[in-house]
Design a protein around this motif. Structure first.
Motif, PDB file in Angstrom:
ATOM      1  N   ALA A  18       0.830  -1.202   0.000  1.00  0.00           N
ATOM      2  CA  ALA A  18       0.000   0.000   0.000  1.00  0.00           C
ATOM      3  C   ALA A  18       0.864   1.252   0.000  1.00  0.00           C
ATOM      4  O   ALA A  18       0.629   2.188  -0.762  1.00  0.00           O
ATOM      5  CB  ALA A  18      -0.928   0.001   1.214  1.00  0.00           C
ATOM      6  N   GLY A  19       1.893   1.263   0.843  1.00  0.00           N
ATOM      7  CA  GLY A  19       2.785   2.415   0.904  1.00  0.00           C
ATOM      8  C   GLY A  19       3.517   2.646  -0.406  1.00  0.00           C
ATOM      9  O   GLY A  19       3.644   3.780  -0.870  1.00  0.00           O
ATOM     10  N   ALA A  20       3.991   1.560  -1.020  1.00  0.00           N
ATOM     11  CA  ALA A  20       4.707   1.682  -2.298  1.00  0.00           C
ATOM     12  C   ALA A  20       3.786   2.231  -3.383  1.00  0.00           C
ATOM     13  O   ALA A  20       4.193   3.088  -4.179  1.00  0.00           O
ATOM     14  CB  ALA A  20       5.272   0.326  -2.711  1.00  0.00           C
ATOM     15  N   TRP A  21       2.540   1.752  -3.414  1.00  0.00           N
ATOM     16  CA  TRP A  21       1.599   2.216  -4.433  1.00  0.00           C
ATOM     17  C   TRP A  21       1.336   3.712  -4.270  1.00  0.00           C
ATOM     18  O   TRP A  21       1.399   4.478  -5.226  1.00  0.00           O
ATOM     19  CB  TRP A  21       0.292   1.434  -4.354  1.00  0.00           C
ATOM     20  CG  TRP A  21      -0.593   1.695  -5.523  1.00  0.00           C
ATOM     21  CD1 TRP A  21      -0.637   1.004  -6.689  1.00  0.00           C
ATOM     22  CD2 TRP A  21      -1.558   2.757  -5.654  1.00  0.00           C
ATOM     23  NE1 TRP A  21      -1.573   1.557  -7.534  1.00  0.00           N
ATOM     24  CE2 TRP A  21      -2.151   2.643  -6.928  1.00  0.00           C
ATOM     25  CE3 TRP A  21      -1.971   3.793  -4.823  1.00  0.00           C
ATOM     26  CZ2 TRP A  21      -3.135   3.517  -7.381  1.00  0.00           C
ATOM     27  CZ3 TRP A  21      -2.952   4.669  -5.278  1.00  0.00           C
ATOM     28  CH2 TRP A  21      -3.524   4.516  -6.549  1.00  0.00           C
ATOM     29  N   TRP A  22       1.027   4.142  -3.039  1.00  0.00           N
ATOM     30  CA  TRP A  22       0.739   5.554  -2.795  1.00  0.00           C
ATOM     31  C   TRP A  22       1.969   6.421  -2.980  1.00  0.00           C
ATOM     32  O   TRP A  22       1.877   7.555  -3.452  1.00  0.00           O
ATOM     33  CB  TRP A  22       0.128   5.749  -1.404  1.00  0.00           C
ATOM     34  CG  TRP A  22      -1.319   5.376  -1.400  1.00  0.00           C
ATOM     35  CD1 TRP A  22      -1.883   4.236  -0.897  1.00  0.00           C
ATOM     36  CD2 TRP A  22      -2.386   6.132  -1.971  1.00  0.00           C
ATOM     37  NE1 TRP A  22      -3.229   4.242  -1.118  1.00  0.00           N
ATOM     38  CE2 TRP A  22      -3.572   5.395  -1.778  1.00  0.00           C
ATOM     39  CE3 TRP A  22      -2.468   7.351  -2.637  1.00  0.00           C
ATOM     40  CZ2 TRP A  22      -4.816   5.842  -2.207  1.00  0.00           C
ATOM     41  CZ3 TRP A  22      -3.713   7.799  -3.066  1.00  0.00           C
ATOM     42  CH2 TRP A  22      -4.859   7.052  -2.843  1.00  0.00           C
ATOM     43  N   SER A  23       3.129   5.901  -2.636  1.00  0.00           N
ATOM     44  CA  SER A  23       4.371   6.642  -2.843  1.00  0.00           C
ATOM     45  C   SER A  23       4.562   6.973  -4.314  1.00  0.00           C
ATOM     46  O   SER A  23       4.869   8.113  -4.684  1.00  0.00           O
ATOM     47  CB  SER A  23       5.553   5.809  -2.328  1.00  0.00           C
ATOM     48  OG  SER A  23       6.773   6.398  -2.675  1.00  0.00           O
ATOM     49  N   LEU A  26       1.661   9.397  -5.607  1.00  0.00           N
ATOM     50  CA  LEU A  26       1.758  10.777  -5.142  1.00  0.00           C
ATOM     51  C   LEU A  26       3.135  11.401  -5.372  1.00  0.00           C
ATOM     52  O   LEU A  26       3.342  12.579  -5.076  1.00  0.00           O
ATOM     53  CB  LEU A  26       1.403  10.844  -3.649  1.00  0.00           C
ATOM     54  CG  LEU A  26      -0.026  10.435  -3.297  1.00  0.00           C
ATOM     55  CD1 LEU A  26      -0.198  10.355  -1.782  1.00  0.00           C
ATOM     56  CD2 LEU A  26      -1.027  11.401  -3.906  1.00  0.00           C
ATOM     57  N   GLY A  27       4.074  10.604  -5.869  1.00  0.00           N
ATOM     58  CA  GLY A  27       5.423  11.110  -6.097  1.00  0.00           C
ATOM     59  C   GLY A  27       6.121  11.500  -4.808  1.00  0.00           C
ATOM     60  O   GLY A  27       6.852  12.480  -4.755  1.00  0.00           O
ATOM     61  N   ALA A  28       5.902  10.719  -3.751  1.00  0.00           N
ATOM     62  CA  ALA A  28       6.465  11.027  -2.434  1.00  0.00           C
ATOM     63  C   ALA A  28       7.366   9.879  -1.968  1.00  0.00           C
ATOM     64  O   ALA A  28       7.160   8.723  -2.327  1.00  0.00           O
ATOM     65  CB  ALA A  28       5.338  11.236  -1.423  1.00  0.00           C
ATOM     66  N   GLU A  49       0.614  13.322   6.638  1.00  0.00           N
ATOM     67  CA  GLU A  49       1.155  11.965   6.652  1.00  0.00           C
ATOM     68  C   GLU A  49       0.049  10.969   6.355  1.00  0.00           C
ATOM     69  O   GLU A  49      -0.997  10.970   7.000  1.00  0.00           O
ATOM     70  CB  GLU A  49       1.748  11.671   8.029  1.00  0.00           C
ATOM     71  CG  GLU A  49       2.310  10.275   8.171  1.00  0.00           C
ATOM     72  CD  GLU A  49       2.854  10.028   9.570  1.00  0.00           C
ATOM     73  OE1 GLU A  49       2.475   9.004  10.159  1.00  0.00           O
ATOM     74  OE2 GLU A  49       3.640  10.856  10.071  1.00  0.00           O
ATOM     75  N   PHE A  50       0.285  10.132   5.348  1.00  0.00           N
ATOM     76  CA  PHE A  50      -0.614   9.028   5.027  1.00  0.00           C
ATOM     77  C   PHE A  50       0.096   7.756   5.474  1.00  0.00           C
ATOM     78  O   PHE A  50       1.107   7.377   4.891  1.00  0.00           O
ATOM     79  CB  PHE A  50      -0.902   8.976   3.521  1.00  0.00           C
ATOM     80  CG  PHE A  50      -1.669  10.164   3.024  1.00  0.00           C
ATOM     81  CD1 PHE A  50      -3.060  10.158   3.025  1.00  0.00           C
ATOM     82  CD2 PHE A  50      -1.004  11.295   2.571  1.00  0.00           C
ATOM     83  CE1 PHE A  50      -3.766  11.270   2.577  1.00  0.00           C
ATOM     84  CE2 PHE A  50      -1.702  12.403   2.121  1.00  0.00           C
ATOM     85  CZ  PHE A  50      -3.084  12.389   2.133  1.00  0.00           C
TER      86      PHE A  50
END
Length: 82
Positions: A18-23, A26-28, A49-50
């Motif tokens: 999940a973190g990798a996908w959102w990273s 969102l380009g974060a 912070e997500f």
């Protein structure tokens, strides 16, 4: 009145995925904390912070809120999805 929300936390079977996908979406930068079997990942976007925690049936059962927001005073507000 609520001001700005600083953090949103979601419970997922795979915080890494999940973190990798959102990273990427969102380009974060993806941040990780690993403590034994517990994994927490998060991304910071414009001061928000997500976070993604391991799904825990005891602390966050499936019929509970899948996502929570914590205010400045530590009050957790649950958000139910569709």
């Amino acid at each position: 009145m609520l001001g700005r929300v600083r953090a949103a936390m979601c419970f997922t079977p795979s915080p890494e995925a999940a973190g990798a996908w959102w990273s990427e979406a969102l380009g974060a930068e993806l941040h990780r904390e690993v403590e034994g079997d517990s994994v927490y990942t998060w991304v910071d976007v414009d001061g928000m912070e997500f976070g993604f925690h391991m799904l825990d049936e005891q602390r966050n059962p499936q019929d509970g809120s899948p996502c929570q927001v914590m205010d400045l005073f530590g009050v957790v507000i649950g958000l139910d999805g569709p």
